[in-house]
Design a protein around this motif. Structure first.
Motif, PDB file in Angstrom:
ATOM      1  N   ALA A  56      89.439-127.197 -42.070  1.00  0.00           N
ATOM      2  CA  ALA A  56      88.467-127.257 -43.157  1.00  0.00           C
ATOM      3  C   ALA A  56      88.791-128.390 -44.125  1.00  0.00           C
ATOM      4  O   ALA A  56      87.894-129.076 -44.623  1.00  0.00           O
ATOM      5  CB  ALA A  56      88.425-125.919 -43.898  1.00  0.00           C
ATOM      6  N   ALA A  57      90.089-128.591 -44.379  1.00  0.00           N
ATOM      7  CA  ALA A  57      90.485-129.663 -45.289  1.00  0.00           C
ATOM      8  C   ALA A  57      90.046-131.024 -44.767  1.00  0.00           C
ATOM      9  O   ALA A  57      89.732-131.934 -45.550  1.00  0.00           O
ATOM     10  CB  ALA A  57      91.996-129.632 -45.490  1.00  0.00           C
ATOM     11  N   LYS A  58      89.991-131.184 -43.442  1.00  0.00           N
ATOM     12  CA  LYS A  58      89.522-132.435 -42.850  1.00  0.00           C
ATOM     13  C   LYS A  58      87.993-132.533 -42.878  1.00  0.00           C
ATOM     14  O   LYS A  58      87.421-133.559 -43.254  1.00  0.00           O
ATOM     15  CB  LYS A  58      90.028-132.553 -41.416  1.00  0.00           C
ATOM     16  N   VAL A  59      87.336-131.448 -42.475  1.00  0.00           N
ATOM     17  CA  VAL A  59      85.872-131.432 -42.434  1.00  0.00           C
ATOM     18  C   VAL A  59      85.285-131.660 -43.824  1.00  0.00           C
ATOM     19  O   VAL A  59      84.278-132.353 -43.994  1.00  0.00           O
ATOM     20  CB  VAL A  59      85.364-130.104 -41.840  1.00  0.00           C
ATOM     21  N   TYR A  60      85.925-131.061 -44.826  1.00  0.00           N
ATOM     22  CA  TYR A  60      85.422-131.146 -46.194  1.00  0.00           C
ATOM     23  C   TYR A  60      86.224-132.148 -47.028  1.00  0.00           C
ATOM     24  O   TYR A  60      86.329-132.027 -48.247  1.00  0.00           O
ATOM     25  CB  TYR A  60      85.443-129.761 -46.840  1.00  0.00           C
ATOM     26  N   GLU A  66      80.140-143.455 -49.355  1.00  0.00           N
ATOM     27  CA  GLU A  66      78.816-143.175 -49.900  1.00  0.00           C
ATOM     28  C   GLU A  66      78.512-144.083 -51.091  1.00  0.00           C
ATOM     29  O   GLU A  66      79.418-144.689 -51.672  1.00  0.00           O
ATOM     30  CB  GLU A  66      78.730-141.712 -50.342  1.00  0.00           C
ATOM     31  N   LYS A  67      77.246-144.167 -51.460  1.00  0.00           N
ATOM     32  CA  LYS A  67      76.836-144.934 -52.635  1.00  0.00           C
ATOM     33  C   LYS A  67      77.631-144.500 -53.857  1.00  0.00           C
ATOM     34  O   LYS A  67      78.059-145.316 -54.686  1.00  0.00           O
ATOM     35  CB  LYS A  67      75.340-144.742 -52.875  1.00  0.00           C
ATOM     36  N   PHE A  68      77.829-143.193 -53.976  1.00  0.00           N
ATOM     37  CA  PHE A  68      78.701-142.617 -54.985  1.00  0.00           C
ATOM     38  C   PHE A  68      79.764-141.828 -54.217  1.00  0.00           C
ATOM     39  O   PHE A  68      79.451-140.789 -53.637  1.00  0.00           O
ATOM     40  CB  PHE A  68      77.925-141.696 -55.933  1.00  0.00           C
ATOM     41  N   PRO A  69      80.995-142.333 -54.145  1.00  0.00           N
ATOM     42  CA  PRO A  69      82.029-141.687 -53.322  1.00  0.00           C
ATOM     43  C   PRO A  69      82.168-140.204 -53.651  1.00  0.00           C
ATOM     44  O   PRO A  69      82.272-139.810 -54.811  1.00  0.00           O
ATOM     45  CB  PRO A  69      83.290-142.472 -53.681  1.00  0.00           C
ATOM     46  N   ILE A  70      82.166-139.411 -52.597  1.00  0.00           N
ATOM     47  CA  ILE A  70      82.166-137.951 -52.738  1.00  0.00           C
ATOM     48  C   ILE A  70      83.597-137.420 -52.634  1.00  0.00           C
ATOM     49  O   ILE A  70      84.308-137.749 -51.676  1.00  0.00           O
ATOM     50  CB  ILE A  70      81.274-137.322 -51.660  1.00  0.00           C
ATOM     51  N   PRO A  71      84.028-136.610 -53.581  1.00  0.00           N
ATOM     52  CA  PRO A  71      85.392-136.082 -53.532  1.00  0.00           C
ATOM     53  C   PRO A  71      85.536-134.988 -52.483  1.00  0.00           C
ATOM     54  O   PRO A  71      84.559-134.395 -52.027  1.00  0.00           O
ATOM     55  CB  PRO A  71      85.585-135.509 -54.941  1.00  0.00           C
ATOM     56  N   ALA A  72      86.779-134.714 -52.122  1.00  0.00           N
ATOM     57  CA  ALA A  72      87.075-133.626 -51.194  1.00  0.00           C
ATOM     58  C   ALA A  72      86.747-132.285 -51.843  1.00  0.00           C
ATOM     59  O   ALA A  72      86.836-132.124 -53.061  1.00  0.00           O
ATOM     60  CB  ALA A  72      88.543-133.669 -50.789  1.00  0.00           C
ATOM     61  N   VAL A  73      86.379-131.327 -51.018  1.00  0.00           N
ATOM     62  CA  VAL A  73      86.182-129.962 -51.483  1.00  0.00           C
ATOM     63  C   VAL A  73      87.537-129.276 -51.582  1.00  0.00           C
ATOM     64  O   VAL A  73      88.391-129.440 -50.706  1.00  0.00           O
ATOM     65  CB  VAL A  73      85.284-129.179 -50.500  1.00  0.00           C
ATOM     66  N   ASP A  74      87.747-128.518 -52.638  1.00  0.00           N
ATOM     67  CA  ASP A  74      88.938-127.668 -52.725  1.00  0.00           C
ATOM     68  C   ASP A  74      88.652-126.435 -51.881  1.00  0.00           C
ATOM     69  O   ASP A  74      88.074-125.452 -52.359  1.00  0.00           O
ATOM     70  CB  ASP A  74      89.213-127.293 -54.176  1.00  0.00           C
ATOM     71  N   VAL A  75      89.016-126.509 -50.600  1.00  0.00           N
ATOM     72  CA  VAL A  75      88.637-125.440 -49.665  1.00  0.00           C
ATOM     73  C   VAL A  75      89.309-124.116 -49.986  1.00  0.00           C
ATOM     74  O   VAL A  75      88.897-123.066 -49.487  1.00  0.00           O
ATOM     75  CB  VAL A  75      88.921-125.854 -48.208  1.00  0.00           C
TER      76      VAL A  75
END
Length: 234
Positions: A56-60, A66-75
């Motif tokens: 999950a840490a890899k998938v999320y 991205e146009k606005f870099p998306i942070p990782a999810v705290d899974v």
């Protein structure tokens, strides 16, 4: 794809409060009334092989390009049962159909051979849920959000966005949005991207359905305009 202004009446007045000063909450959407039509009672059953925490840490993980870099999810803040996975799902709906199960906080994309991709979701809170058949009338990437006049009257601080809030990480609509239509008319309901990990598995919106941004991007890329959407009763 529509990356311009979205229709008004999508954000609740609580959206401007947020948990961080100056940022808009993605939690509450003010949805206009939409007439629900009958939905099929369908049920999905999970396979036994769920995603591990490490997977999950890899998938999320972060999406830096991205146009606005998306942070990782705290899974760690997401119940593992809401991680993306392939499940067994028996239905007469065609592959590609999206089925929303608000009672269980899941969104399914029907695949071939009796399976579906399942995503954890946040859904409408009590009193704001609806059910029925719809379709994806348009798609938006990093859409501009324009508050409705009614909201500006209730919350004068929203007036600064009267001409639209540009897309970005602080925009309540997120990175991707699927706008749901019935009979050629926009229902004001959407499936949108959320950065709020703790919202998944909760009834917090005013009718819209939110997926983790990485899940929403996965679904969005596989969903053309005119895709059928079935929203089940809660």
């Amino acid at each position: 794809m529509d990356s311009g202004n979205t229709d008004a009446a999508e954000i609740d007045e609580t959206a401007l409060l947020g948990r961080r000063a100056g940022l808009l909450s993605r939690r509450s959407f003010l949805i206009g009334s939409a007439a629900g039509v009958g939905a099929l009672g369908l049920a999905g059953c999970a396979t036994s092989d769920g995603m591990s925490f490490a997977e999950a840490a890899k998938v999320y993980g972060p999406v830096p390009d991205e146009k606005f870099p998306i942070p990782a999810v705290d899974v760690s803040k997401v119940d593992p049962k809401y991680y993306r996975r392939t499940v067994r799902y028996d239905t007469k709906e065609a592959p590609g159909t999206i089925i929303v199960d608000p009672g269980n906080y899941y969104v399914y994309r029907i695949e071939d051979n009796g399976s579906a991709t399942r995503y954890g979701a946040n859904v409408g809170r009590d009193g704001f849920r609806w059910s029925g058949d719809a379709y994806v009338g348009r798609k938006s990437e990093w859409a501009t959000w324009t508050p409705p006049r009614e909201m500006i009257r209730r919350q004068p601080e929203a007036a600064k966005w009267a001409r639209g809030m540009p897309g970005g990480l602080d925009n309540p609509l997120g990175a991707r949005t699927l706008h749901l239509y019935q009979n050629g008319a926009y229902t004001l309901y959407t499936i949108y991207a959320s950065l709020d990990a703790e919202s998944i598995g909760s009834g917090i919106t005013s009718g819209c359905v939110g997926l983790l941004t990485q899940d929403m991007m996965h679904l969005y890329s596989r969903t053309p305009v005119k895709t059928k959407v079935v929203v089940l009763p809660a």
